[in-house]
Design a protein around this motif. Structure first.
Motif, mmCIF file in Angstrom:
data_model
loop_
_atom_site.group_PDB
_atom_site.id
_atom_site.type_symbol
_atom_site.label_atom_id
_atom_site.label_comp_id
_atom_site.label_asym_id
_atom_site.label_seq_id
_atom_site.Cartn_x
_atom_site.Cartn_y
_atom_site.Cartn_z
ATOM 1 N N LEU A 56 0.751 -1.341 -0.181
ATOM 2 C CA LEU A 56 0.035 -0.122 0.004
ATOM 3 C C LEU A 56 0.691 1.051 -0.064
ATOM 4 C CD1 LEU A 56 -2.728 1.298 0.111
ATOM 5 C CD2 LEU A 56 -2.658 1.090 2.586
ATOM 6 N N LEU A 57 1.602 1.237 0.718
ATOM 7 C CA LEU A 57 2.505 2.728 1.187
ATOM 8 C C LEU A 57 3.385 2.938 0.053
ATOM 9 C CD1 LEU A 57 3.482 2.563 4.924
ATOM 10 C CD2 LEU A 57 1.543 3.992 3.719
ATOM 11 N N PRO A 58 3.901 2.279 -0.689
ATOM 12 C CA PRO A 58 4.895 2.520 -1.806
ATOM 13 C C PRO A 58 4.207 3.140 -3.027
ATOM 14 C CG PRO A 58 5.488 0.248 -1.104
ATOM 15 C CD PRO A 58 4.290 0.653 -0.504
ATOM 16 N N SER A 59 2.922 2.956 -2.942
ATOM 17 C CA SER A 59 2.061 3.468 -4.257
ATOM 18 C C SER A 59 0.858 4.532 -3.863
ATOM 19 C CB SER A 59 1.453 2.406 -4.975
ATOM 20 O OG SER A 59 0.588 1.670 -4.145
ATOM 21 N N ALA A 60 0.883 4.634 -2.448
ATOM 22 C CA ALA A 60 -0.101 5.677 -1.995
ATOM 23 C C ALA A 60 0.302 7.037 -2.270
ATOM 24 C CB ALA A 60 -0.311 5.658 -0.413
ATOM 25 N N PRO A 61 -0.645 7.913 -2.726
ATOM 26 C CA PRO A 61 -0.759 9.252 -2.924
ATOM 27 C C PRO A 61 0.251 9.808 -1.632
ATOM 28 C CG PRO A 61 -2.834 8.380 -3.636
ATOM 29 C CD PRO A 61 -2.209 7.553 -2.849
ATOM 30 N N ALA A 62 0.549 11.125 -1.825
ATOM 31 C CA ALA A 62 1.197 11.844 -0.572
ATOM 32 C C ALA A 62 0.213 12.423 0.294
ATOM 33 C CB ALA A 62 2.253 12.973 -1.112
ATOM 34 N N ASP A 63 -0.967 12.379 -0.089
ATOM 35 C CA ASP A 63 -1.856 12.845 0.992
ATOM 36 C C ASP A 63 -2.710 11.795 1.867
ATOM 37 O OD1 ASP A 63 -3.423 11.811 -1.041
ATOM 38 O OD2 ASP A 63 -5.064 13.336 -0.774
ATOM 39 N N VAL A 64 -2.142 10.477 1.826
ATOM 40 C CA VAL A 64 -2.671 9.309 2.470
ATOM 41 C C VAL A 64 -1.801 9.283 3.729
ATOM 42 C CG1 VAL A 64 -3.278 6.811 2.593
ATOM 43 C CG2 VAL A 64 -3.688 8.120 0.535
ATOM 44 N N ARG A 65 -2.384 8.839 4.931
ATOM 45 C CA ARG A 65 -1.803 8.674 6.112
ATOM 46 C C ARG A 65 -2.193 7.391 6.936
ATOM 47 N NH1 ARG A 65 0.688 12.649 9.491
ATOM 48 N NH2 ARG A 65 1.212 10.893 10.477
ATOM 49 N N VAL A 66 -1.504 6.359 6.890
ATOM 50 C CA VAL A 66 -1.951 4.975 7.365
ATOM 51 C C VAL A 66 -1.662 5.165 9.052
ATOM 52 C CG1 VAL A 66 -1.492 2.801 7.795
ATOM 53 C CG2 VAL A 66 -1.391 3.730 5.618
ATOM 54 N N LEU A 67 -2.858 5.023 9.859
ATOM 55 C CA LEU A 67 -2.773 4.668 11.276
ATOM 56 C C LEU A 67 -3.126 3.335 11.698
ATOM 57 C CD1 LEU A 67 -4.335 8.077 12.216
ATOM 58 C CD2 LEU A 67 -1.940 7.830 12.001
ATOM 59 N N THR A 68 -2.186 2.530 12.707
ATOM 60 C CA THR A 68 -2.843 1.211 13.114
ATOM 61 C C THR A 68 -3.025 1.629 14.660
ATOM 62 O OG1 THR A 68 -0.579 0.457 13.383
ATOM 63 C CG2 THR A 68 -1.552 0.345 11.334
ATOM 64 N N VAL A 69 -3.924 0.714 15.079
ATOM 65 C CA VAL A 69 -4.503 0.876 16.476
ATOM 66 C C VAL A 69 -4.627 -0.803 17.093
ATOM 67 C CG1 VAL A 69 -6.045 1.612 18.176
ATOM 68 C CG2 VAL A 69 -5.386 3.012 16.011
ATOM 69 N N SER A 70 -3.898 -1.043 18.162
ATOM 70 C CA SER A 70 -4.248 -1.952 19.010
ATOM 71 C C SER A 70 -4.152 -1.837 20.507
ATOM 72 C CB SER A 70 -3.145 -3.181 18.524
ATOM 73 O OG SER A 70 -1.991 -3.039 19.238
ATOM 74 N N VAL A 71 -4.555 -2.661 21.168
ATOM 75 C CA VAL A 71 -4.458 -2.387 22.750
ATOM 76 C C VAL A 71 -3.100 -2.839 23.373
ATOM 77 C CG1 VAL A 71 -6.842 -3.023 23.011
ATOM 78 C CG2 VAL A 71 -5.187 -4.972 23.330
ATOM 79 N N ASP A 72 -2.024 -3.251 22.602
ATOM 80 C CA ASP A 72 -0.600 -3.346 23.034
ATOM 81 C C ASP A 72 -0.044 -1.967 23.413
ATOM 82 O OD1 ASP A 72 0.033 -6.134 21.999
ATOM 83 O OD2 ASP A 72 -0.502 -5.193 19.997
ATOM 84 N N SER A 73 0.911 -2.162 24.294
ATOM 85 C CA SER A 73 1.467 -1.012 24.988
ATOM 86 C C SER A 73 2.464 -0.281 23.819
ATOM 87 C CB SER A 73 2.271 -1.648 25.876
ATOM 88 O OG SER A 73 3.482 -2.077 25.565
ATOM 89 N N MET A 74 2.897 0.886 24.105
ATOM 90 C CA MET A 74 3.890 1.542 23.166
ATOM 91 C C MET A 74 5.182 0.791 22.905
ATOM 92 S SD MET A 74 4.942 5.134 24.519
ATOM 93 C CE MET A 74 6.014 5.320 25.994
ATOM 94 N N PHE A 75 5.367 0.210 23.962
ATOM 95 C CA PHE A 75 6.632 -0.508 24.276
ATOM 96 C C PHE A 75 6.843 -1.835 23.474
ATOM 97 C CE2 PHE A 75 5.987 1.644 28.281
ATOM 98 C CZ PHE A 75 6.984 2.607 28.119
ATOM 99 N N SER A 76 5.634 -2.505 23.355
ATOM 100 C CA SER A 76 5.531 -3.721 22.392
ATOM 101 C C SER A 76 5.598 -2.964 20.907
ATOM 102 C CB SER A 76 4.387 -4.566 22.516
ATOM 103 O OG SER A 76 4.219 -4.775 23.885
ATOM 104 N N HIS A 77 4.848 -2.163 20.750
ATOM 105 C CA HIS A 77 4.799 -1.604 19.386
ATOM 106 C C HIS A 77 6.108 -1.054 18.801
ATOM 107 C CE1 HIS A 77 0.236 -0.333 19.532
ATOM 108 N NE2 HIS A 77 0.422 -1.671 19.296
#
Length: 151
Positions: A56-77
């Protein structure tokens, strides 16, 4: 209550894998692919986030932002992002536990984690497309590309 297509996405602020706060409303003007996933280091999540990174990211337009969300801690992430070279934000919905996933209607109360929900938002923060799969059912990143091309 689930967020539906045509509704404004609920605003939130979560910390990414580096501890940096990110507020959804600060991304107005960008298209946002908001991806909820159950847990870091799990096989299906690994495949899905890898596809976002590689397809997805290599061909995505410049105005696209990807955000991912889970219940893991920021340290795990952080460990997972470093190991897998994920450069997009992995946001921690750790506390209140799953609060953002609950606001979007994609929290599994029995398992204490998000199901596989994706919401694509336009530049005004309105949900233009969504898909919600059970925990074991992966999503197809090709669908994200198709929807983004149509926005």
């Amino acid at each position: 209550m689930a967020v539906e297509v045509g509704e404004r996405a609920p605003d939130f602020e979560l910390r990414d894998q580096h501890g940096v706060p990110l507020r959804l409303s600060d991304l107005r003007g960008s298209k946002v692919v908001l991806v909820f996933y159950p847990l870091a280091f799990s096989p299906v999540c690994h495949g899905e986030l890898g596809a976002i990174r590689d397809e997805l990211l290599p061909s995505a337009p410049a105005d696209v932002r990807v955000l991912t969300v889970s219940v893991d801690s920021m340290f795990s992430h952080r460990v997972w992002a470093d190991a897998e070279r994920f450069t997009f934000p992995l946001l921690s919905d750790f506390w209140p536990h799953g609060g953002v996933a609950q606001a979007y209607g994609v929290f599994d109360d029995v398992r204490g984690q998000a199901v596989r929900g994706t919401f694509i938002l336009d530049g005004e923060g309105v949900v233009r497309w969504k898909i919600v799969n059970e925990i074991g059912s992966p999503r197809d990143v090709a669908e994200y590309r198709k929807v983004l091309e149509e926005l």
